[in-house]
Design a protein around this motif. Structure first.
Motif, short mmCIF file in Angstrom:
data_model
loop_
_atom_site.label_atom_id
_atom_site.label_comp_id
_atom_site.label_asym_id
_atom_site.label_seq_id
_atom_site.Cartn_x
_atom_site.Cartn_y
_atom_site.Cartn_z
N VAL A 7 0.94 -1.01 -0.09
CA VAL A 7 -0.17 0.03 0.04
C VAL A 7 0.77 1.17 0.02
CG1 VAL A 7 -1.92 -1.13 1.17
CG2 VAL A 7 -0.15 -0.03 2.38
N ASP A 8 0.32 2.39 0.06
CA ASP A 8 0.92 3.51 0.00
C ASP A 8 1.87 4.17 -1.11
OD1 ASP A 8 0.26 3.49 3.13
OD2 ASP A 8 2.25 2.37 3.15
N GLY A 9 1.50 3.14 -2.22
CA GLY A 9 2.39 3.38 -3.58
C GLY A 9 3.73 2.96 -3.42
N ARG A 10 4.18 2.28 -2.56
CA ARG A 10 5.25 1.78 -2.15
C ARG A 10 5.77 0.74 -3.21
NH1 ARG A 10 9.62 -1.11 -1.06
NH2 ARG A 10 11.03 -0.84 0.82
N GLU A 11 6.74 0.96 -4.18
CA GLU A 11 7.01 -0.11 -5.16
C GLU A 11 7.90 -1.04 -4.53
OE1 GLU A 11 5.58 -0.06 -7.79
OE2 GLU A 11 4.97 1.94 -8.35
N PRO A 12 7.80 -2.26 -5.40
CA PRO A 12 8.66 -3.13 -4.75
C PRO A 12 10.14 -3.46 -4.81
CG PRO A 12 7.59 -4.04 -7.05
CD PRO A 12 7.17 -2.66 -6.57
N ASP A 13 10.59 -4.04 -4.03
CA ASP A 13 12.23 -3.78 -4.22
C ASP A 13 12.89 -5.23 -3.68
OD1 ASP A 13 12.32 -3.56 -1.48
OD2 ASP A 13 13.10 -1.70 -1.26
N PRO A 14 14.12 -5.43 -3.84
CA PRO A 14 14.55 -6.85 -3.29
C PRO A 14 13.93 -7.11 -1.71
CG PRO A 14 16.28 -5.87 -4.55
CD PRO A 14 15.31 -4.72 -4.53
N ILE A 15 14.06 -6.12 -0.92
CA ILE A 15 13.83 -6.40 0.51
C ILE A 15 12.26 -6.77 0.44
CG2 ILE A 15 13.61 -5.60 2.77
CD1 ILE A 15 16.40 -6.27 2.01
N SER A 16 11.33 -6.19 -0.18
CA SER A 16 10.04 -6.43 0.06
C SER A 16 9.60 -7.82 -0.65
CB SER A 16 9.14 -5.15 -0.71
OG SER A 16 9.09 -5.32 -2.08
N LEU A 17 10.55 -8.10 -1.67
CA LEU A 17 10.31 -9.68 -2.30
C LEU A 17 10.41 -10.83 -1.16
CD1 LEU A 17 11.93 -9.55 -5.62
CD2 LEU A 17 9.63 -8.94 -5.23
N LEU A 18 11.17 -10.25 -0.09
CA LEU A 18 11.13 -11.35 1.20
C LEU A 18 9.74 -11.62 1.71
CD1 LEU A 18 14.53 -10.35 2.61
CD2 LEU A 18 14.15 -12.24 1.17
N LEU A 19 8.97 -10.48 1.88
CA LEU A 19 7.58 -10.50 2.17
C LEU A 19 6.89 -10.95 1.35
CD1 LEU A 19 5.23 -9.45 4.17
CD2 LEU A 19 5.34 -7.40 2.71
N ALA A 20 6.83 -10.66 -0.04
CA ALA A 20 5.92 -11.04 -1.07
C ALA A 20 6.05 -12.77 -1.22
CB ALA A 20 6.23 -10.42 -2.23
N ALA A 21 7.14 -13.19 -0.94
CA ALA A 21 7.11 -14.68 -0.98
C ALA A 21 6.75 -15.57 -0.04
CB ALA A 21 8.79 -15.04 -0.97
N ASP A 22 5.90 -14.88 1.09
CA ASP A 22 5.30 -15.46 2.18
C ASP A 22 4.08 -14.74 2.33
OD1 ASP A 22 5.11 -17.43 3.92
OD2 ASP A 22 5.67 -16.21 5.65
N ALA A 23 3.27 -13.90 1.25
CA ALA A 23 2.34 -13.54 1.58
C ALA A 23 1.03 -14.05 1.23
CB ALA A 23 2.14 -12.00 0.62
N LEU A 24 1.02 -15.16 0.34
CA LEU A 24 -0.28 -15.70 -0.17
C LEU A 24 -0.60 -16.74 0.92
CD1 LEU A 24 0.56 -16.97 -3.82
CD2 LEU A 24 -1.33 -15.52 -3.32
N PRO A 25 -1.96 -17.07 1.00
CA PRO A 25 -2.42 -17.89 1.86
C PRO A 25 -1.82 -19.47 1.37
CG PRO A 25 -4.51 -16.76 1.09
CD PRO A 25 -3.19 -16.49 0.20
N PRO A 26 -1.47 -20.13 2.43
CA PRO A 26 -1.00 -21.78 2.13
C PRO A 26 -1.84 -22.44 1.00
CG PRO A 26 -1.62 -21.64 4.35
CD PRO A 26 -2.01 -20.38 3.78
N THR A 27 -1.22 -23.21 0.35
CA THR A 27 -1.72 -23.97 -0.69
C THR A 27 -2.84 -24.97 -0.01
OG1 THR A 27 0.06 -25.75 -0.46
CG2 THR A 27 -0.02 -23.86 -2.41
N THR A 28 -2.72 -25.47 1.43
CA THR A 28 -3.29 -26.05 2.06
C THR A 28 -4.55 -25.71 2.21
OG1 THR A 28 -2.32 -25.28 4.09
CG2 THR A 28 -1.44 -27.62 3.18
N PHE A 29 -5.12 -24.50 2.22
CA PHE A 29 -6.56 -23.71 2.00
C PHE A 29 -7.34 -24.45 1.23
CE2 PHE A 29 -6.40 -19.38 4.26
CZ PHE A 29 -5.56 -20.02 5.26
N GLU A 30 -6.68 -24.89 -0.02
CA GLU A 30 -7.29 -25.33 -1.24
C GLU A 30 -7.33 -26.77 -1.08
OE1 GLU A 30 -9.75 -23.36 -2.40
OE2 GLU A 30 -9.05 -23.91 -4.48
N LEU A 31 -6.97 -27.57 0.05
CA LEU A 31 -6.96 -28.96 0.29
C LEU A 31 -7.71 -29.11 1.43
CD1 LEU A 31 -3.18 -29.86 -0.29
CD2 LEU A 31 -5.08 -29.93 -2.13
N GLY A 32 -8.60 -28.06 1.89
CA GLY A 32 -9.54 -28.54 3.05
C GLY A 32 -8.75 -28.41 4.24
#
Lengths: 275, 275
Positions: A187-212
């Motif tokens: 948010v805040d218009g903050r563009e991605p950089d290598p440090i924020s990619l460390l966050l992005a790589a763990d931001a999605l819900p786990p795949t196990t959500f779709e496995l019930g």
């Protein structure tokens, strides 16, 4: 120009991951924000970004400001409040430096990492990627996670729009495919950089959500490879799991930037939630 | 029965990866063998197995003899001769312990690891793997690497038979697919175990051989997940690369046992050899 990550506090992400050097070399102070709460603690990607930033403060003096590879082992649940980072240079090389880092609260280790840092801007422009970006629905057709009344606190710190094809779990009918895909930006218009990619790589819900298995999936180990500085704009994220066994599952993450480049790959091993 | 890895010296692998405790807790002595020479030093998988064994010596006292996840950062080229291992317990948990380990020669760090150890025998038998084993030609139709007169010294420490579909490089006509597959077993009748899987995960030639880049591909970081104790017999190995860019490439490894179980997954980031 060497990246410094001293971008000020124009964004909540920069403020919340800020680290302050102390008089002791390699020691930094941080204030972990309650805004990143999820499951039993603070989000692992947020903690990796904070510690990764402390490592960068030390590594940039060696000419290597950017994470190339970072492996994190999670030791105990972090809580909002003061934290201390300790960074040690294991090897200062010509093109790469190797560093260790540990994040501690009240003397208790939360997270420890090994990492290789480089200057991503100095790498050869050669690209021969055969992986293909996720075939995501357009941003406006994807579903913002923050609108879910059950969404964890940390999902309000960024915009995450999940592809409708991975959203069975949201209506109580998990799709059965161990895939999770969506669009991501800070948010805040903050563009991605290598440090924020460390966050992005763990931001999605786990795949196990779709496995019930909708429960919390605590990470044992997570390794992120940052392969290029991302272009501005939305990032496309993909999580895939192929081996759910023995009470653990691996989760592979790809992060693609708006220019169509695979800018980060990550793999984590996590505990399988109960069904 | 808890695995101890004290199997004596019936095999060269056990002898060459042996570690001897010293009077100081967490300190071990090893003798690195010239038999594992490849490229500019000793094979990374051999070093991971040796250090992984030292970690196991310490972790078994916590009830966790087996590596579950081990992330290795390579700091300098190891040479044959004495080496010292230092192992530290970062967290002793109920089901998992987290430990760090460093392998040093003459005060110079060669390899440092973070790791989670468990008792693999105590994990739930649940298996829901969607990955499929490599479709390898039968063992007798695959090509032993040790018969190549150019084969590095370490390839004589095990039997590795490459699938003919990945062997273009051997006749000077690389196939162009970033895939490498083959059968693997230790010599001397030594059956696989979780420690030897750390070696198996780094035993195949790099995928870059089939991309017309036959040079040495030094590993920056390698993380191995050991998911089960392997059944006796041949292991099937697969290496795949999807992102060769910026002078680095990732290499994903799968290790399948003779019972058809995916017993280890690994990913490494390595420097791309020149073409």
């Amino acid at each position: 120009m060497t990246q410094t990550y001293d971008s000020g506090f124009g964004s909540g992400f920069d403020r919340d991951t800020d680290v302050r050097p102390t008089v002791e070399e390699g020691r930094y102070e941080a204030d972990l924000s309650a805004g990143w709460t999820v499951g039993g603690g603070l989000n692992g990607g947020y903690l990796m970004a904070t510690l990764g930033r402390a490592v960068s403060r030390r590594a940039r003096d060696l000419g290597h400001p950017d994470p190339l590879a970072l492996s994190a082992y999670f030791l105990s649940a972090a809580t909002p409040g003061p934290a201390q980072a300790r960074v040690e240079v294991l090897r200062a090389g010509r093109g790469t430096s190797t560093l260790s880092g540990t994040l501690t609260q009240d003397g208790v280790q939360r997270l420890t990492v090994l990492s290789s840092y480089v200057d991503l801007g100095s790498l050869t422009p050669e690209v021969a990627t055969t992986a293909t970006p996720p075939a995501l629905a357009p941003v406006e057709q994807c579903v913002p996670t923050s609108e879910d009344p059950m969404a964890p606190e940390f999902s309000h710190r960024f915009e995450l729009r999940l592809d409708p094809a991975c959203l069975g779990f949201a209506s109580g009918t998990p799709g059965g495919r161990a895939v999770m895909e969506g669009w991501f930006r800070l948010v805040d218009g903050r563009e991605p950089d290598p440090i924020s990619l460390l966050l992005a790589a763990d931001a999605l819900p786990p795949t196990t959500f779709e496995l019930g298995r909708p429960g919390w999936a605590p990470t044992v180990e997570m390794s992120v490879h940052v392969r290029a500085r991302p272009a501005p704009g939305w990032l496309a994220l993909r999580h895939v799991t192929t081996n759910l066994a023995g009470g653990y599952f691996e989760e592979d993450c790809e992060v693609w930037d708006s220019a169509g480049r695979l800018v980060a790959q990550a793999r984590q091993l996590a505990k399988t939630p109960r069904g």
